[in-house]
Design an enzyme around this catalytic site. Structure first.
Site, PDB file in Angstrom:
ATOM      1  N   CYS A  64     -44.657   4.911  23.833  1.00 41.87           N
ATOM      2  CA  CYS A  64     -44.176   3.619  23.318  1.00 41.87           C
ATOM      3  C   CYS A  64     -43.181   3.799  22.178  1.00 41.87           C
ATOM      4  CB  CYS A  64     -45.334   2.729  22.869  1.00 41.87           C
ATOM      5  SG  CYS A  64     -46.404   2.206  24.206  1.00 41.87           S
ATOM      6  N   ALA A  65     -42.451   4.906  22.167  1.00 37.75           N
ATOM      7  CA  ALA A  65     -41.515   5.152  21.070  1.00 37.75           C
ATOM      8  C   ALA A  65     -40.226   5.767  21.614  1.00 37.75           C
ATOM      9  CB  ALA A  65     -42.155   6.056  20.024  1.00 37.75           C
TER      10      ALA A  65
END
Lengths: 381, 381
Positions: free
Chosen positions: B337-338
């Site tokens: 998620c980055a």
């Protein structure tokens, strides 16, 4: 202790709910939908199973249309703020909880036009009034399914027919009814259904959610990591990810799933009959007592097992205090986060004493509460 | 199974956490802050005690300045959307999680100006760059305390000096550090500190929150019933009620309190030393292996126990799959998620395999994982 504050949260919880939470933390404690490893997949399966159970319960079709939130309030904020834009008109009732009334108050200041339809002193809303209130720019109707103050059941089916005919979005707050009354989003034409997990669904606090009908355009309230399409800064369009950012409350959702399995195995009809028997017995007893004022319909046929009363001219908090301290009966005094409802029934000044039943209450609980009330009334000056 | 996905959520949880959740549901299962009855008050006490423990941990003074949310993502959305208005300028880094990047992306479209400062390929941010990026309309700086991809620790203290000097709001995402690194909102001049409960605080999923410095004006994300000032349609100004609408996740908060007591009783320094020993051992082993690329500092002195690698030219998900299926080692592949962080370290195309440690991991876990990696590399074509 006799616990009669089930409209706030049901207590006790079924053993199954507690076990499912513990089992989830011990054996499936990974982060669902974020990793490919075995325990992450099994956590994802638990979340999906609860979603599926809710979709079945509400006849919602695709489980992906159910999104989880921390409580019904968050779900209602998502529904209202996601749908209503400046210039829109929304119709609501005078019986609403602050979970609807306060977000609408904020939206009003941002240019949303709000019509609050007056209900009767027993909390009834005339669906004809809804029809008459519709304007050219009416975007949504939002009402609770049953009042958390008087138990009054709202004419959801009738309103759903009106909104469907007129092409208006219908938002229902089922905090007091999910798991208790029949809820069919198809038959009732409900477009957005907010529910809580910790009341009549017998899950833990920290759970709730929203059914979102396909085709309803909704802005998310919260964006962030969803474990999907991580390469994009755009919040994914996919359901349910679009509305579920960050790590979900997996153990809570596991407990909610167990709660739903509990009510299905006991039989929702049976649970409802049991609660209604208690409500009828309580109402019968109350009606025979002097100096007790009963609010709402006072009729099990048209209300959920939530009963508010006052004793003589006493402040509601004093009666609740005596019941708690002297008789170990837990009920709820005050305004129940629903000032509009109390204004409607004429108790904004002193609130009311609210009693609400769950499957775990007994006829003995009812009788002992009636007895306690009688003794309290007798002792009052 | 060897669980090395602790940067997603720590597992297992301490026995104390599980017991506290169960005890809360069984014995204090009422709705806190809403009723006057005995069990409602005891539920309220549990919530307050956790708030107090967090305030002490972060040196936040008044416990009422800590508000609970469902996760760190919700807390960051509240912080960012509550502070930033169209026309404002905000400074962030190129290592952020989607919990910051995606809400900023939405705010950008609404007229907020966003400067994303590039970090080094090891994830380091130069505080001098922050200073240089400040403009007349800079309202806030927002960074994570440590990267969830490379473990790189950000120069939070230095940035805090800059923001304090220039009168800018400083927002910190402590998802990877709360409970692990020292966090002192006074010494670090942090105005809004978002934390999660289920990582290094060893609480359950479904918990998190935000410290809000007195004097920081913040719009709520969610309005509704707070159990306080119920007669008013205005969301109360009182803390923490202003930001806590609807029923809270009381059992989760009880578990979080137990998690904090657990880390305090074990000694946060001791826990950190233990995790750092494991990280150093793992890094040493990795550095001796061929065909392994280590991302981030590779130095326990400047990072938290989160290590991302890739093996040869392999896709990260394949390596994670082999580790899970063949060796029963749970780690996390992909983008975590980055995407911005992966772009910064040059792995946006294939992600990386991430290993992260908790107090419950052992040297044997490290050695077995190194062995598994060696065997995996040897088997690859």
């Amino acid at each position: 202790m006799i616990y009669l504050d089930n409209a706030a949260t049901t207590w006790p919880k079924p053993e199954e709910t507690i076990k499912a939470i513990e089992d989830c933390i011990r054996n499936n404690g990974a982060n669902p939908g974020r990793g490919g490893h075995t325990m992450s997949l099994s956590a994802g399966r638990i979340v999906f199973e609860t979603r599926e159970a809710l979709a079945r319960l509400f006849n919602a079709g695709d489980p992906a249309r159910i999104v989880f939130t921390g409580n019904a309030t968050e779900a209602l904020n998502l529904a209202l703020k996601g749908v209503l834009k400046p210039g829109d008109h929304v119709i609501t009732s005078s019986m609403e909880h602050n979970a609807i009334a306060r977000p609408l108050h904020v939206l009003k200041k941002k240019g949303v036009d709000v019509t609050e339809l007056p209900c009767s002193s027993q909390g009834f809303l005339d669906p004809g009034d809804v029809s008459k209130a519709v304007r050219r720019n009416t975007r949504a109707v939002v009402v609770l399914h049953a009042s958390n103050v008087t138990g009054t059941i709202m004419p959801v089916k009738e309103i759903g027919q009106i909104t469907r005919e007129k092409g208006i979005i219908f938002i229902v707050d089922a905090a007091q009814t999910a798991g208790l009354l029949d809820l069919d989003v198809e038959k009732m034409n409900i477009d957005l259904l907010a529910f809580t997990g910790h009341k009549s669904l017998y899950g833990p606090q920290g759970t709730g959610g929203l059914f979102i009908r396909e085709g309803i355009e909704l802005e998310p309230l919260i964006e962030g990591g969803t474990g999907s399409r991580s390469e994009s800064l755009e919040q994914p369009e996919d359901m349910p990810d679009r509305f579920e950012s960050g790590t979900p409350n997996t153990p809570g959702i596991a407990g909610l799933g167990a709660g739903i399995r509990f009510i299905i195995s006991r039989g929702i009809d049976q649970i409802r009959s049991h609660k209604h028997r208690l409500m009828a017995r309580f109402l019968d007893g109350l009606k025979q007592m002097k100096k007790i004022e009963i609010y709402g319909p006072g009729d099990p046929a048209v209300q959920v097992p939530v009963i508010s009363i006052n004793v003589k001219e006493q402040d509601s908090s004093e009666i609740a205090f005596i019941l708690d301290k002297v008789f170990h009966i837990a009920c709820r005094s005050g305004l129940h986060c629903a000032p509009m409802a109390h204004k409607t029934i004429g108790t904004l000044d002193r609130g009311a004493v609210r009693f609400s039943f769950s499957i775990f209450n007994t006829e003995e609980d009812v009788d002992r509460t009636l007895d306690a009330l009688e003794r309290t009334v007798a002792e009052l000056p």
